[in-house]
Design a protein around this motif. Structure first.
Motif, mmCIF file in Angstrom:
data_model
loop_
_atom_site.group_PDB
_atom_site.id
_atom_site.type_symbol
_atom_site.label_atom_id
_atom_site.label_comp_id
_atom_site.label_asym_id
_atom_site.label_seq_id
_atom_site.Cartn_x
_atom_site.Cartn_y
_atom_site.Cartn_z
ATOM 1 N N THR A 235 2.022 41.925 -1.099
ATOM 2 C CA THR A 235 2.568 42.073 0.251
ATOM 3 C C THR A 235 4.093 42.104 0.257
ATOM 4 O OG1 THR A 235 0.655 40.916 1.177
ATOM 5 C CG2 THR A 235 2.605 41.068 2.562
ATOM 6 N N ALA A 236 4.716 41.177 -0.447
ATOM 7 C CA ALA A 236 6.182 41.083 -0.417
ATOM 8 C C ALA A 236 6.831 42.307 -1.061
ATOM 9 C CB ALA A 236 6.630 39.801 -1.128
ATOM 10 N N ILE A 237 6.294 42.772 -2.181
ATOM 11 C CA ILE A 237 6.869 43.944 -2.841
ATOM 12 C C ILE A 237 6.714 45.182 -1.966
ATOM 13 C CG2 ILE A 237 6.552 45.536 -4.785
ATOM 14 C CD1 ILE A 237 6.062 43.175 -6.571
ATOM 15 N N LEU A 238 5.556 45.348 -1.358
ATOM 16 C CA LEU A 238 5.354 46.495 -0.474
ATOM 17 C C LEU A 238 6.297 46.445 0.723
ATOM 18 C CD1 LEU A 238 1.445 46.761 -0.500
ATOM 19 C CD2 LEU A 238 3.081 48.301 -1.596
ATOM 20 N N ASP A 239 6.571 45.247 1.200
ATOM 21 C CA ASP A 239 7.503 45.109 2.313
ATOM 22 C C ASP A 239 8.922 45.495 1.901
ATOM 23 O OD1 ASP A 239 8.248 44.089 5.038
ATOM 24 O OD2 ASP A 239 9.379 42.636 3.821
ATOM 25 N N VAL A 240 9.347 45.039 0.715
ATOM 26 C CA VAL A 240 10.684 45.397 0.216
ATOM 27 C C VAL A 240 10.803 46.905 0.029
ATOM 28 C CG1 VAL A 240 12.268 45.200 -1.734
ATOM 29 C CG2 VAL A 240 11.111 43.165 -0.853
ATOM 30 N N LYS A 247 17.105 53.956 1.551
ATOM 31 C CA LYS A 247 18.488 53.714 1.151
ATOM 32 C C LYS A 247 18.626 53.700 -0.367
ATOM 33 C CE LYS A 247 20.021 51.168 5.254
ATOM 34 N NZ LYS A 247 20.594 49.895 5.776
ATOM 35 N N PHE A 248 17.614 53.163 -1.033
ATOM 36 C CA PHE A 248 17.625 53.132 -2.500
ATOM 37 C C PHE A 248 17.650 54.553 -3.058
ATOM 38 C CE2 PHE A 248 15.827 52.714 -6.734
ATOM 39 C CZ PHE A 248 16.389 51.541 -7.210
ATOM 40 N N LYS A 249 16.799 55.420 -2.513
ATOM 41 C CA LYS A 249 16.738 56.807 -2.954
ATOM 42 C C LYS A 249 18.054 57.519 -2.668
ATOM 43 C CE LYS A 249 14.687 60.783 -4.015
ATOM 44 N NZ LYS A 249 14.209 61.128 -5.362
ATOM 45 N N GLU A 250 18.615 57.276 -1.498
ATOM 46 C CA GLU A 250 19.868 57.932 -1.110
ATOM 47 C C GLU A 250 21.019 57.502 -2.012
ATOM 48 O OE1 GLU A 250 22.838 58.096 2.803
ATOM 49 O OE2 GLU A 250 20.805 57.274 2.974
ATOM 50 N N LYS A 251 21.048 56.229 -2.378
ATOM 51 C CA LYS A 251 22.157 55.704 -3.170
ATOM 52 C C LYS A 251 22.030 56.021 -4.651
ATOM 53 C CE LYS A 251 24.659 51.420 -4.156
ATOM 54 N NZ LYS A 251 24.773 49.962 -3.858
ATOM 55 N N HIS A 252 20.810 55.924 -5.186
ATOM 56 C CA HIS A 252 20.634 56.028 -6.647
ATOM 57 C C HIS A 252 19.957 57.320 -7.083
ATOM 58 C CE1 HIS A 252 21.889 51.859 -7.026
ATOM 59 N NE2 HIS A 252 20.987 51.508 -6.117
ATOM 60 N N ASP A 253 19.500 58.123 -6.145
ATOM 61 C CA ASP A 253 18.837 59.390 -6.447
ATOM 62 C C ASP A 253 17.600 59.190 -7.318
ATOM 63 O OD1 ASP A 253 18.554 62.151 -6.174
ATOM 64 O OD2 ASP A 253 19.623 62.565 -8.045
ATOM 65 N N VAL A 254 16.875 58.125 -7.079
ATOM 66 C CA VAL A 254 15.621 57.867 -7.778
ATOM 67 C C VAL A 254 14.775 56.983 -6.871
ATOM 68 C CG1 VAL A 254 16.449 55.781 -8.959
ATOM 69 C CG2 VAL A 254 14.598 57.130 -9.966
ATOM 70 N N GLY A 255 13.449 57.130 -6.935
ATOM 71 C CA GLY A 255 12.577 56.343 -6.090
ATOM 72 C C GLY A 255 12.453 54.910 -6.560
ATOM 73 N N LEU A 256 12.174 54.018 -5.637
ATOM 74 C CA LEU A 256 11.943 52.611 -5.964
ATOM 75 C C LEU A 256 10.447 52.413 -6.155
ATOM 76 C CD1 LEU A 256 12.964 49.708 -6.296
ATOM 77 C CD2 LEU A 256 12.786 49.434 -3.794
ATOM 78 N N GLY A 257 10.018 52.366 -7.404
ATOM 79 C CA GLY A 257 8.605 52.236 -7.717
ATOM 80 C C GLY A 257 8.219 50.802 -8.033
ATOM 81 N N PHE A 258 7.002 50.632 -8.526
ATOM 82 C CA PHE A 258 6.521 49.299 -8.881
ATOM 83 C C PHE A 258 6.984 48.875 -10.280
ATOM 84 C CE2 PHE A 258 3.196 50.748 -5.857
ATOM 85 C CZ PHE A 258 3.369 49.768 -4.891
ATOM 86 N N MET A 259 7.234 49.856 -11.161
ATOM 87 C CA MET A 259 7.489 49.514 -12.560
ATOM 88 C C MET A 259 8.758 48.700 -12.744
ATOM 89 S SD MET A 259 4.913 50.476 -14.214
ATOM 90 C CE MET A 259 5.584 49.988 -15.779
#
Length: 430
Positions: A235-240, A247-259
């Protein structure tokens, strides 16, 4: 003339298999042109021409196993046709003079005396049947009596095509007339001649697949492998991820995944339980003070485990970029040996294929591997009175019981669980 040599490919690789020739004999190539693809236990390599020229000879064929330093072909400055012309001329038999150009008579005492023309070589097989050399060779190979072959030539000569035609016709006649069963023996129908046949396809196992199979069997035979399980409330990770992914994608040009979350959690747990980050070398235990995390990736040729180096020093974005880059290289078959060597611990994610629970096999000589699985909504008891549907994931730790005790393995996995369920704590694990 220069040899096409199998180059050195790393300390642990001594041989490979020619998977594909990209040129053929007679082709002109420039310096640096790719000549062939070589499949090894770990990666596929391209062998290029060291100098410009013409491919004179291919010495080893596709599917052949070759060793380091072996010559697999020849490159010369001339043409392949010119090279082969001399050999063909040397082996060609001289033709007999024809009757039109041979003298049929000579002058003797002012009178013409007829002289018989020299006999034409008969190319007979010894039984009176005249046949070409290629026809006689083919007849010998196929066990055919040339006297039974009907030639189409008006002069009765038999050629190679006549032998081929005769063999096909004979096979058809034999198939259409079944031989009588031997006396006193029951007739057993052949599986190939039953009412229907079941189709099969036989494929040769690739070198990488054979190596994977060998190493997995060795891991189960040499390690005292055991698996312990737990589950994580995601739950907490999915919320984050929901709040931060744009914003993560916009700033770093990569998706925020689970790995990245799991990599950080594993590093934090390894620091608390260093034995899980070790390996066995003879009678010694080698404790590694660095954290190179292998990420299992499914590629066309089979599972590969590229390594994220110094994962403890990387941020979330750097981990995600490294994993994305390694996965792309794995699927395009462009991983280098440096990408695959080493590794202190491995993470494998069967959940992307829908796996709910599994027991991963160790990636030897490592002594631990973490298995991720599918996120599934399940009813969870929040307290004595409340139940909620939560996104839950089973996680599994396979470990080598020779140096890792059961209590240590369980506590390691509980630590991973706690870190994942409190993602903010992962920021402190760098």
């Amino acid at each position: 003339m220069s040899d096409i040599i199998v180059p050195a490919m790393g300390e642990s690789i001594t041989e490979g298999t020619i998977s594909k020739w990209l040129v053929k004999e007679g082709d002109s190539v420039g310096q640096g042109d790719v000549l062939l693809e070589l499949e090894t236990d770990k990666v596929n390599l391209e062998i290029s021409a060291e100098e410009a020229g013409v491919v004179q000879k291919i010495l080893r064929q596709e599917g052949d196993t070759v060793v380091i330093g072996e010559a697999v072909g020849l490159i010369g400055s001339g043409s392949a046709e010119a090279t082969g012309a001399g050999e063909a001329a040397a082996t060609q038999a001289p033709e007999a003079p024809s009757a039109a150009t041979s003298p049929a008579s000579v002058e003797s005492g002012g009178k013409a005396v007829e002289k018989p023309a020299p006999p034409i070589p008969s190319n007979s097989d010894g039984n009176g049947q005249t046949a070409s050399p290629s026809a006689r060779k083919l007849a010998r190979e196929r066990g055919i009596n040339l006297e039974q072959v009907q030639g189409k030539d008006p002069l009765g000569r038999v050629f190679q095509e006549d032998v081929k035609t005769h063999n096909s016709a004979e096979a058809s006649r034999t198939a259409s007339v079944p031989s009588p069963p031997a006396a006193g023996k029951p007739v057993t129908p052949s599986p190939a001649h039953t009412e229907y046949s079941k189709p099969v396809e036989r494929q040769r196992m690739s070198r990488r697949r054979a190596t994977i199979a060998k190493r997995l069997v060795e891991a189960q035979q040499t390690a005292a492998m055991l698996t312990t399980f737990n589950e994580v409330d995601m739950t907490a990770i999915l919320d984050v991820r929901k709040r931060r992914k744009d914003k993560f994608k916009e700033k770093h040009d990569v998706g925020l995944g689970f790995m990245s979350f799991f990599t950080k959690a594993v590093v934090g747990a390894l620091k608390r339980f260093p034995m899980v980050n070790a390996e066995i070398n003879g009678d010694d235990i080698v404790l590694k003070k660095y954290y190179d995390i292998g990420i299992a990736v499914s590629a066309k040729e089979g599972l590969v485990v590229p390594v994220v180096r110094d994962a403890d020093r990387l941020g979330f974005a750097e981990i995600e970029k490294s994993i994305a880059d390694l996965a792309s290289k794995a699927r395009s078959n462009s991983l280098s040996l440096a990408d695959l060597q080493g590794g202190t611990f491995t993470i494998t994610n069967g959940g992307i294929f829908g796996s709910l629970l599994s027991t991963p096999i160790l990636n030897t000589p490592q002594v631990g591997i973490l298995g991720m699985h599918k996120i599934q909504l399940r009813p969870i008891a929040i307290d004595e009175e409340r139940m909620e549907n939560r996104p839950m994931m089973y996680i599994a730790l396979s470990y080598d019981h020779r140096i890792i005790d059961g209590s240590e393995a369980v506590r390691f996995l509980v630590t991973v669980k706690e870190l994942l369920e409190d993602p903010e704590s992962l920021l402190l694990e760098g």
